[in-house]
Write a protein that holds these residues in place. Structure first.
Motif, PDB file in Angstrom:
ATOM      1  N   UNK A 146      -7.123  -1.279   9.482  1.00 14.77           N
ATOM      2  CA  UNK A 146      -6.152  -1.008  10.540  1.00 14.77           C
ATOM      3  C   UNK A 146      -5.286  -2.235  10.815  1.00 14.77           C
ATOM      4  N   UNK A 147      -5.908  -3.405  10.926  1.00 21.14           N
ATOM      5  CA  UNK A 147      -5.152  -4.632  11.193  1.00 21.14           C
ATOM      6  C   UNK A 147      -4.185  -4.945  10.050  1.00 21.14           C
ATOM      7  N   UNK A 148      -4.629  -4.766   8.811  1.00 19.49           N
ATOM      8  CA  UNK A 148      -3.752  -5.041   7.669  1.00 19.49           C
ATOM      9  C   UNK A 148      -2.598  -4.055   7.602  1.00 19.49           C
ATOM     10  N   UNK A 149      -2.854  -2.787   7.883  1.00 21.98           N
ATOM     11  CA  UNK A 149      -1.775  -1.788   7.845  1.00 21.98           C
ATOM     12  C   UNK A 149      -0.742  -2.063   8.944  1.00 21.98           C
ATOM     13  N   UNK A 150      -1.215  -2.419  10.137  1.00 19.30           N
ATOM     14  CA  UNK A 150      -0.282  -2.740  11.229  1.00 19.30           C
ATOM     15  C   UNK A 150       0.526  -3.979  10.884  1.00 19.30           C
TER      16      UNK A 150
ATOM     17  N   UNK B 223      -5.061   5.198  -1.421  1.00 17.36           N
ATOM     18  CA  UNK B 223      -4.746   4.809  -2.798  1.00 17.36           C
ATOM     19  C   UNK B 223      -3.288   5.061  -3.200  1.00 17.36           C
ATOM     20  N   UNK B 224      -2.695   6.265  -2.957  1.00 19.45           N
ATOM     21  CA  UNK B 224      -1.301   6.482  -3.388  1.00 19.45           C
ATOM     22  C   UNK B 224      -0.284   5.529  -2.759  1.00 19.45           C
ATOM     23  N   UNK B 225      -0.263   5.331  -1.417  1.00 17.99           N
ATOM     24  CA  UNK B 225       0.715   4.367  -0.880  1.00 17.99           C
ATOM     25  C   UNK B 225       0.485   2.949  -1.368  1.00 17.99           C
ATOM     26  N   UNK B 226      -0.778   2.557  -1.542  1.00 17.61           N
ATOM     27  CA  UNK B 226      -1.046   1.217  -2.063  1.00 17.61           C
ATOM     28  C   UNK B 226      -0.552   1.073  -3.499  1.00 17.61           C
ATOM     29  N   UNK B 227      -0.716   2.138  -4.286  1.00 19.67           N
ATOM     30  CA  UNK B 227      -0.234   2.106  -5.671  1.00 19.67           C
ATOM     31  C   UNK B 227       1.288   2.006  -5.710  1.00 19.67           C
TER      32      UNK B 227
ATOM     33  N   UNK C   9      -4.637  -6.586  -1.246  1.00 16.38           N
ATOM     34  CA  UNK C   9      -5.945  -6.489  -0.586  1.00 16.38           C
ATOM     35  C   UNK C   9      -6.268  -5.033  -0.238  1.00 16.38           C
ATOM     36  N   UNK C  10      -5.288  -4.300   0.277  1.00 22.66           N
ATOM     37  CA  UNK C  10      -5.517  -2.897   0.626  1.00 22.66           C
ATOM     38  C   UNK C  10      -5.842  -2.059  -0.607  1.00 22.66           C
ATOM     39  N   UNK C  11      -5.181  -2.352  -1.720  1.00 24.80           N
ATOM     40  CA  UNK C  11      -5.469  -1.621  -2.949  1.00 24.80           C
ATOM     41  C   UNK C  11      -6.895  -1.899  -3.421  1.00 24.80           C
ATOM     42  N   UNK C  12      -7.324  -3.144  -3.360  1.00 26.29           N
ATOM     43  CA  UNK C  12      -8.688  -3.493  -3.754  1.00 26.29           C
ATOM     44  C   UNK C  12      -9.713  -2.822  -2.841  1.00 26.29           C
ATOM     45  N   UNK C  13      -9.437  -2.814  -1.529  1.00 26.71           N
ATOM     46  CA  UNK C  13     -10.355  -2.173  -0.584  1.00 26.71           C
ATOM     47  C   UNK C  13     -10.485  -0.679  -0.881  1.00 26.71           C
ATOM     48  N   UNK C  14      -9.374  -0.019  -1.159  1.00 24.34           N
ATOM     49  CA  UNK C  14      -9.413   1.423  -1.423  1.00 24.34           C
ATOM     50  C   UNK C  14     -10.196   1.731  -2.696  1.00 24.34           C
ATOM     51  N   UNK C  15      -9.984   0.953  -3.758  1.00 26.12           N
ATOM     52  CA  UNK C  15     -10.703   1.191  -5.019  1.00 26.12           C
ATOM     53  C   UNK C  15     -12.201   0.947  -4.845  1.00 26.12           C
TER      54      UNK C  15
ATOM     55  N   UNK D  50       5.309  12.868   1.324  1.00 25.23           N
ATOM     56  CA  UNK D  50       5.474  12.202   2.613  1.00 25.23           C
ATOM     57  C   UNK D  50       6.198  10.880   2.439  1.00 25.23           C
ATOM     58  N   UNK D  51       6.821  10.444   3.526  1.00 27.44           N
ATOM     59  CA  UNK D  51       7.395   9.103   3.550  1.00 27.44           C
ATOM     60  C   UNK D  51       6.289   8.062   3.586  1.00 27.44           C
ATOM     61  N   UNK D  52       6.630   6.872   3.148  1.00 33.26           N
ATOM     62  CA  UNK D  52       5.627   5.815   3.088  1.00 33.26           C
ATOM     63  C   UNK D  52       5.082   5.500   4.472  1.00 33.26           C
ATOM     64  N   UNK D  53       5.936   5.438   5.481  1.00 32.17           N
ATOM     65  CA  UNK D  53       5.472   5.101   6.822  1.00 32.17           C
ATOM     66  C   UNK D  53       4.545   6.193   7.375  1.00 32.17           C
ATOM     67  N   UNK D  54       4.782   7.459   6.976  1.00 34.09           N
ATOM     68  CA  UNK D  54       3.899   8.539   7.404  1.00 34.09           C
ATOM     69  C   UNK D  54       2.505   8.375   6.807  1.00 34.09           C
ATOM     70  N   UNK D  55       2.443   8.008   5.523  1.00 37.26           N
ATOM     71  CA  UNK D  55       1.149   7.785   4.873  1.00 37.26           C
ATOM     72  C   UNK D  55       0.386   6.655   5.549  1.00 37.26           C
ATOM     73  N   UNK D  56       1.095   5.575   5.889  1.00 35.29           N
ATOM     74  CA  UNK D  56       0.439   4.435   6.528  1.00 35.29           C
ATOM     75  C   UNK D  56      -0.087   4.829   7.903  1.00 35.29           C
ATOM     76  N   UNK D  57       0.687   5.614   8.641  1.00 31.80           N
ATOM     77  CA  UNK D  57       0.239   6.072   9.963  1.00 31.80           C
ATOM     78  C   UNK D  57      -1.009   6.943   9.835  1.00 31.80           C
ATOM     79  N   UNK D  58      -1.052   7.824   8.840  1.00 32.96           N
ATOM     80  CA  UNK D  58      -2.234   8.665   8.633  1.00 32.96           C
ATOM     81  C   UNK D  58      -3.450   7.830   8.250  1.00 32.96           C
ATOM     82  N   UNK D  59      -3.240   6.806   7.460  1.00 33.84           N
ATOM     83  CA  UNK D  59      -4.346   5.906   7.112  1.00 33.84           C
ATOM     84  C   UNK D  59      -4.904   5.239   8.366  1.00 33.84           C
ATOM     85  N   UNK D  60      -4.021   4.797   9.255  1.00 32.26           N
ATOM     86  CA  UNK D  60      -4.459   4.167  10.497  1.00 32.26           C
ATOM     87  C   UNK D  60      -5.242   5.160  11.358  1.00 32.26           C
TER      88      UNK D  60
END
Length: 304
Positions: free
Chosen positions: A239-243, A59-63, A16-22, A85-95
């Motif tokens: 935000x809810x999906x990433x958390x 897009x990159x972390x979702x990919x 779902x996150x990948x579709x939203x980003x595209x 970056x680490x994956x968790x860092x990318x997710x935090x920046x997205x949030x």
């Protein structure tokens, strides 16, 4: 059939996150290329820019997540690298970026009415002198079927003509000072017409049946509010999906770590040490000498 290392919830959230980003990238680019003037002149360009930036960073972390799922690998938060970056860092920046997007949307909602009215009024006033504003107003009135700010009569008090074609009886001096002397023209731009050709001059005598009479402000304001609310909902959903994604991945990692600690703590070697290099012929196997002698005699009798 082996069980997939990632839970179904993680798989669905990643998809779902990948579709939203595209979709967000495509939507933002379409708006920038086709209605960029409307975005800039209505003050919604910042919201669209935040949407585009957030979608590009997502897009990159979702990919990576989809690639790990497709290869049957477990998504690792603390060891996986996405670029630098680490994956968790990318997710935090997205949030964080989505939180910033929510703040921008809320600010735009509260200031939308004032900003929209100011931009439209300024564009109508500069309709004759600035081509950018002329194109913006004409495109707006054609596409939305509206005329003027609150009503088509708003054009009567504006000096929007290039020539004196619709009111030759007014002198040039009166035209330049019409706001002072209270001179009004009963004409509107051709973009106010309902069809390709219409009566756009002498509206007081000939009537306004062939032009759009409703103003553009309410329509534009409603469209902007709806667009901002849609973007706001998108930011909240991301935000809810990433958390939720972080929660499920960390929960599974803690479960695996806890199982390993439990296994190491209750290892049988910690209860009873066993010599792996124990010699089978060693005398330590003899528990009781009498039992050993009895076994030997029974074996001897058996041979006889």
């Amino acid at each position: 059939m082996s069980q997939h290392p990632n839970s179904p919830i993680v798989v669905w959230i990643s998809l779902i996150l990948w579709l939203i980003s595209v979709l967000a990238i495509l939507w933002s680019l379409i708006l920038f290329f086709y209605v960029s003037d409307i975005l800039f002149l209505t003050g919604t360009d910042l919201v669209n820019a935040v949407v585009l930036l957030t979608a590009i960073i997502m897009l990159p972390p979702n990919f990576y997540q989809l690639q790990a799922i497709a290869n049957g690998n477990k998504i690792e938060l603390h060891t996986a690298n996405v670029f630098c970056c680490r994956l968790w860092t990318c997710i935090v920046w997205v949030i964080i970026l989505n939180v910033f997007g929510i703040i921008v949307c809320i600010m735009r909602i509260f200031s939308c009415e004032e900003v929209t009215s100011s931009y439209l009024t300024n564009s109508i006033k500069q309709y004759r002198t600035v081509p950018k504003h002329r194109q913006f107003i004409d495109k707006l009135q054609w596409s939305l079927g509206c005329c003027g700010l609150k009503s088509y009569k708003d054009w009567f008090s504006q000096d929007w003509h290039d020539k004196l074609r619709d009111f030759e009886w007014i002198s040039t001096n009166d035209r330049n000072t019409n706001s002072i002397n209270g001179v009004e023209t009963d004409s509107v731009p051709f973009s106010c017409c309902k069809s390709g050709s219409c009566v756009s001059s002498y509206l007081k005598e000939l009537g306004n049946h062939s032009i759009n009479t409703r103003g553009c402000f309410n329509i534009v304001h409603s469209c902007i509010i709806v667009s901002i609310i849609m973007h706001l909902i998108m930011f909240i959903i991301v935000i809810l999906l990433e958390i939720l994604l972080l929660k499920h991945i960390m929960h599974k990692e803690n479960k695996v770590i806890g199982f390993k600690k439990f296994g190491n703590k209750f290892n049988i070697r910690h209860i009873m040490s066993v010599n792996d290099n124990f010699d089978a012929s060693s005398d330590s196997y003899v528990i009781n000498e009498e039992d050993s002698e009895i076994d030997s005699s029974n074996a001897y009798c058996g041979e006889k």
